[in-house]
Structure formats: C-alpha cells, structure tokens
Design a protein around this motif. Sequence first.
Motif, PDB file in Angstrom:
ATOM      1  N   LYS A   1       0.241  10.751  31.134  1.00 23.38           N
ATOM      2  CA  LYS A   1       0.204   9.814  30.237  1.00 23.38           C
ATOM      3  C   LYS A   1      -0.850   8.762  30.265  1.00 23.38           C
ATOM      4  O   LYS A   1      -1.679   8.274  29.292  1.00 23.38           O
ATOM      5  N   LYS A   2      -0.989   8.421  31.609  1.00 23.91           N
ATOM      6  CA  LYS A   2      -1.861   7.340  31.972  1.00 23.91           C
ATOM      7  C   LYS A   2      -3.311   7.823  31.818  1.00 23.91           C
ATOM      8  O   LYS A   2      -4.303   7.278  31.228  1.00 23.91           O
ATOM      9  N   LYS A   3      -3.524   9.072  32.190  1.00 17.19           N
ATOM     10  CA  LYS A   3      -4.833   9.924  32.039  1.00 17.19           C
ATOM     11  C   LYS A   3      -5.290   9.884  30.452  1.00 17.19           C
ATOM     12  O   LYS A   3      -6.422   9.625  30.147  1.00 17.19           O
ATOM     13  N   LEU A   4      -4.218  10.365  29.825  1.00 14.41           N
ATOM     14  CA  LEU A   4      -4.421  10.438  28.449  1.00 14.41           C
ATOM     15  C   LEU A   4      -5.023   9.037  27.808  1.00 14.41           C
ATOM     16  O   LEU A   4      -5.918   9.005  26.877  1.00 14.41           O
ATOM     17  N   GLU A   5      -4.035   7.880  28.052  1.00 14.86           N
ATOM     18  CA  GLU A   5      -4.716   6.688  27.713  1.00 14.86           C
ATOM     19  C   GLU A   5      -5.933   6.139  28.099  1.00 14.86           C
ATOM     20  O   GLU A   5      -6.801   5.691  27.314  1.00 14.86           O
ATOM     21  N   GLU A   6      -6.399   6.627  29.355  1.00 15.95           N
ATOM     22  CA  GLU A   6      -7.782   6.398  29.717  1.00 15.95           C
ATOM     23  C   GLU A   6      -8.812   7.156  29.004  1.00 15.95           C
ATOM     24  O   GLU A   6      -9.841   6.599  28.606  1.00 15.95           O
ATOM     25  N   ASP A   7      -8.484   8.446  28.594  1.00 15.65           N
ATOM     26  CA  ASP A   7      -9.426   9.223  27.724  1.00 15.65           C
ATOM     27  C   ASP A   7      -9.624   8.589  26.427  1.00 15.65           C
ATOM     28  O   ASP A   7     -10.672   8.680  25.818  1.00 15.65           O
ATOM     29  N   ARG A   8      -8.478   8.448  25.852  1.00  8.18           N
ATOM     30  CA  ARG A   8      -8.268   7.818  24.574  1.00  8.18           C
ATOM     31  C   ARG A   8      -9.194   6.452  24.641  1.00  8.18           C
ATOM     32  O   ARG A   8      -9.942   6.014  23.470  1.00  8.18           O
ATOM     33  N   GLY A   9      -9.064   5.710  25.476  1.00 10.75           N
ATOM     34  CA  GLY A   9      -9.823   4.292  25.816  1.00 10.75           C
ATOM     35  C   GLY A   9     -11.354   4.318  25.799  1.00 10.75           C
ATOM     36  O   GLY A   9     -12.049   3.407  25.441  1.00 10.75           O
ATOM     37  N   LYS A  10     -11.801   5.430  26.219  1.00 10.12           N
ATOM     38  CA  LYS A  10     -13.212   5.715  26.379  1.00 10.12           C
ATOM     39  C   LYS A  10     -13.942   5.867  24.891  1.00 10.12           C
ATOM     40  O   LYS A  10     -15.142   5.866  24.904  1.00 10.12           O
TER      41      LYS A  10
ATOM     42  N   ARG B   1      -6.856   9.620  12.358  1.00 11.40           N
ATOM     43  CA  ARG B   1      -8.189  10.142  12.754  1.00 11.40           C
ATOM     44  C   ARG B   1      -8.772   9.938  14.188  1.00 11.40           C
ATOM     45  O   ARG B   1      -9.021  10.945  14.969  1.00 11.40           O
ATOM     46  N   ALA B   2      -8.627   8.568  14.517  1.00 13.62           N
ATOM     47  CA  ALA B   2      -8.873   8.008  16.020  1.00 13.62           C
ATOM     48  C   ALA B   2      -7.818   8.287  16.800  1.00 13.62           C
ATOM     49  O   ALA B   2      -8.410   8.064  17.907  1.00 13.62           O
ATOM     50  N   ASP B   3      -6.616   8.575  16.219  1.00 12.02           N
ATOM     51  CA  ASP B   3      -5.582   8.648  17.481  1.00 12.02           C
ATOM     52  C   ASP B   3      -5.426   7.660  17.981  1.00 12.02           C
ATOM     53  O   ASP B   3      -5.096   7.660  19.183  1.00 12.02           O
ATOM     54  N   ARG B   4      -5.526   6.435  17.588  1.00 13.37           N
ATOM     55  CA  ARG B   4      -5.266   4.958  18.242  1.00 13.37           C
ATOM     56  C   ARG B   4      -4.992   3.861  17.389  1.00 13.37           C
ATOM     57  O   ARG B   4      -5.252   3.964  16.267  1.00 13.37           O
ATOM     58  N   GLU B   5      -4.567   2.837  17.934  1.00 17.33           N
ATOM     59  CA  GLU B   5      -4.486   1.580  17.294  1.00 17.33           C
ATOM     60  C   GLU B   5      -5.587   0.917  17.167  1.00 17.33           C
ATOM     61  O   GLU B   5      -6.584   0.836  17.916  1.00 17.33           O
ATOM     62  N   VAL B   6      -5.984   0.401  15.793  1.00 16.64           N
ATOM     63  CA  VAL B   6      -7.313  -0.269  15.614  1.00 16.64           C
ATOM     64  C   VAL B   6      -7.359  -1.724  15.318  1.00 16.64           C
ATOM     65  O   VAL B   6      -8.210  -2.521  15.295  1.00 16.64           O
ATOM     66  N   ALA B   7      -5.970  -2.321  15.188  1.00 24.19           N
ATOM     67  CA  ALA B   7      -6.151  -3.794  14.892  1.00 24.19           C
ATOM     68  C   ALA B   7      -4.503  -4.191  14.858  1.00 24.19           C
ATOM     69  O   ALA B   7      -3.711  -3.319  14.975  1.00 24.19           O
ATOM     70  N   VAL B   8      -4.376  -5.389  15.359  1.00 28.96           N
ATOM     71  CA  VAL B   8      -3.150  -6.196  15.670  1.00 28.96           C
ATOM     72  C   VAL B   8      -3.308  -7.279  14.756  1.00 28.96           C
ATOM     73  O   VAL B   8      -4.153  -8.090  14.903  1.00 28.96           O
ATOM     74  N   PHE B   9      -2.264  -7.767  14.056  1.00 27.58           N
ATOM     75  CA  PHE B   9      -2.083  -8.973  13.198  1.00 27.58           C
ATOM     76  C   PHE B   9      -1.061  -9.933  13.853  1.00 27.58           C
ATOM     77  O   PHE B   9       0.087  -9.638  13.869  1.00 27.58           O
ATOM     78  N   GLN B  10      -1.535 -10.751  14.281  1.00 29.26           N
ATOM     79  CA  GLN B  10      -0.490 -11.679  15.075  1.00 29.26           C
ATOM     80  C   GLN B  10      -1.274 -13.023  15.285  1.00 29.26           C
ATOM     81  O   GLN B  10      -2.663 -13.209  15.222  1.00 29.26           O
ATOM     82  N   LYS B  11      -0.525 -14.322  15.632  1.00 34.79           N
ATOM     83  CA  LYS B  11      -0.868 -15.557  15.536  1.00 34.79           C
ATOM     84  C   LYS B  11       0.291 -15.985  16.708  1.00 34.79           C
ATOM     85  O   LYS B  11       1.262 -15.700  16.870  1.00 34.79           O
TER      86      LYS B  11
END
Length: 395
Positions: free
Chosen positions: A65-74, A311-321
């Motif tokens: 899982k960690k390796k997948l997250e790293e590859d996704r982060g690249k 399509r990007a298979d990831r989170e692209v924005a966070v809405f917070q304050k």
Amino acid sequence: MCDQTFVAATFGPCDNCGTASPLMNIYIKNEPINYCSFCVEVMACQGLQKGETLATLKKECESLKKKLEEDRGKLNDVELQQVAEKVEVVGALSIKTRRVLKGHTNKVLCMDWCKDKRRLVSSSQDGKLIVWDGFTLNKEHGMSVPTTWVMACAYAPSGCAVACGGLDNKCSVIPLSLDSNENCAAKKKTVAMHTNYISGCTFTNSDMQLLSCSGDGTSALWDVESGQLLQSFHGHTSDVLSLDLAPSETGNTFVTGGCDKKANVWDMRSGQNIQSFECHESDINCVKYYPSGDAFASASDDATCRFFDLRADREVAVFQKDSIVFGASTVDFSLSGRLLFVGYNDYTINVWDVLKGTRISMMFGHENRVSRVRLSPDGTALCSASWDNTLRIWA
C-alpha cells in the motif's frame, strides 16, 4: 480468500463447528456464511505458504500500500489551485432564503428533488414522509412510515413514486397519486432488506431499479418490481453512510462513503470495487459526483471536504479552514461544477470555489445541524434540510 469480513450483530451456531458464539458474517464469492472468530482464523491460515503467518502477510500488505501511494505521488506534478491561478475569481454571490418549508415535528434527515424541478420529498425522525410543492409550499402528500428515523428518501425519475428507508432495515417504494386525499402509504411496497439500518437510497436511471446502502457495511442493487437482489457490493469494513450514482445516463458506476473513512467507486454490472480512496481522518458522511462524472467530492466529520479526480486516481483538492472545526455533513455541486455547497454541523452552509479552493460565501438561516443540501435539477435553487425541523429553498 473472501471479499470482506465484518462483525454482524448476530449470535448463534457457527456454520463450521456448530458452537454457539458471536458470529462474523463472511462473504465468499458473494455468498454469506456465519463463522465464529476461531473458525475464521483457521480458514485464514489454511491457504498460507511455508514460513508465512498472518502477521507477515499484513506487513507485506502495508508495504505494498505504501509503495502504491509513493508511485501515485510521483504522478502528482501540479496542484489544482496552481492550474487555476489565471482563472477569473467568482464574483460576490447573493443567495438568500426564498422559501421555508415547515411541517415536520422532528429532525429532517433527508430530501430529494423531483425531475420536474418543482416538487421535493423529505423524510424525518418523526416517521413522516412529505411531498412538497416548492413553489406554493403546499404539502401534496403526507405519509407515515412504521419507523422513526426515516434516514433516506429519493424521488423516482418519472416523478410517480418515492423511496424511503431507515431504522427498520427496509427500503420501501411508495407510488404517488394525483389525488392528494388518497392513502399512498397503503400501497407501500418493501423492495430492499438489509441486516442494519438503511442510510441512503437512490433510483438508477429508471423506476425499475433501486440502489441502497446500509449500516451493515454493504450496498445493494434491487429490482423494484420483484424485490429481487440483483447485485451486492462488499468492500467497506464499517457502516456505509452515503452513496451517489454517476450522472451519465449510461453510467454504470456509483460511489459510497462510510465510517471506515473510505470512499469506494463500484461497477454496478460486476459488483466490483474499481477504485478506493482513503484520505479522511474520520467518518465520510456524504459523497457526491461532479457534474461531468469524472470526479467526486466527500464531506467528513474531520471538518474537511475533499475532491477526488477518478482519471488521476487521487485527491486533487481539500476544502478546509482553521476556523472550521465542526464536521461537514452534506455536499453538492452547482450545475457548472464551479461551486461546492457544503452543510456543516455548526448550522451553516459554506460555498467553495472548486478550482481555487477558497470559500466564497456563508449561508445562515438554520438553527441546527444541516443534514442535506441538494441543487434543483435546473440549477436555479438549492434546498437544505436541517435538524431544526425545517427545509429551506435558497436562490
């Protein structure tokens, strides 16, 4: 080995050893079996290779899982806000309460618009289902359901029926009549049956099929006419709190969010979990597709809303304050997708700019938690339901 395991609220004889004990409801190839915890451990160990243990397999799973997250982060080369830097800022909004719908005697838990852009249905903790005329505020139908906490309701695409469900573990379809004096509840038909409360329901693109999600950790697709289970969806490890169908008329996917902090995308034809996102730090209360169907937003008790690109298979924005400390309970997009409406437990509705990630406006009026926000089909009005026993129409 199996699709999913979760602890069900059952006690009885184990299907394997026959010992009376608390049982785990395990699905193998979509077939449920009830095993005690010891038999589950034994079954899990039967397929192990030499030198393998459950601990080493868990460790290997975490490293993968960690390796997948790293590859996704690249592949995460640029943020959404950076891409949208040159986009014009949204001007000041003038959204006000235009109608207040009063009639429920307890918390309003859910609502849905009819495709005719005029009528809407609401469900409440008072055990009532009310069909409203949004123009005149008239109550066209008022129906009692044999349970409190009617947690889910939905309008059929044709406008000729509504569905509802709650703590009775059932999802029922009620046909509507043009005669307001007719007892519609008498024609109520039970379509879906879960082993825990119904948290959400929606019709597919016809009146003939219904999707439901439940506190038993599953979602299911049902045939309305026969009440037959067409497909079940197992993948969450805790209560499923929300679902939303892809907006395309030919779309065969839907998204769910639950208490396991996961948002899962499902294929209705195969029953498979095709994408999964785990970014929130608390329960996901609501999920909603972007109008194009290529992304979705989620609202969580961690006081954030997150935007995921499929399509990007990831989170692209966070809405917070930093000033927002209360959980987000519900979410919906404007028709263009530029605005995101979010209802919070501090009684407010915040309007966010999806591209820039900034808060544009705050809407005040409710006196308790906002349980639901839904944009009208033509995009000209927003309806909100609240624990203050009322619904409000904004424009």
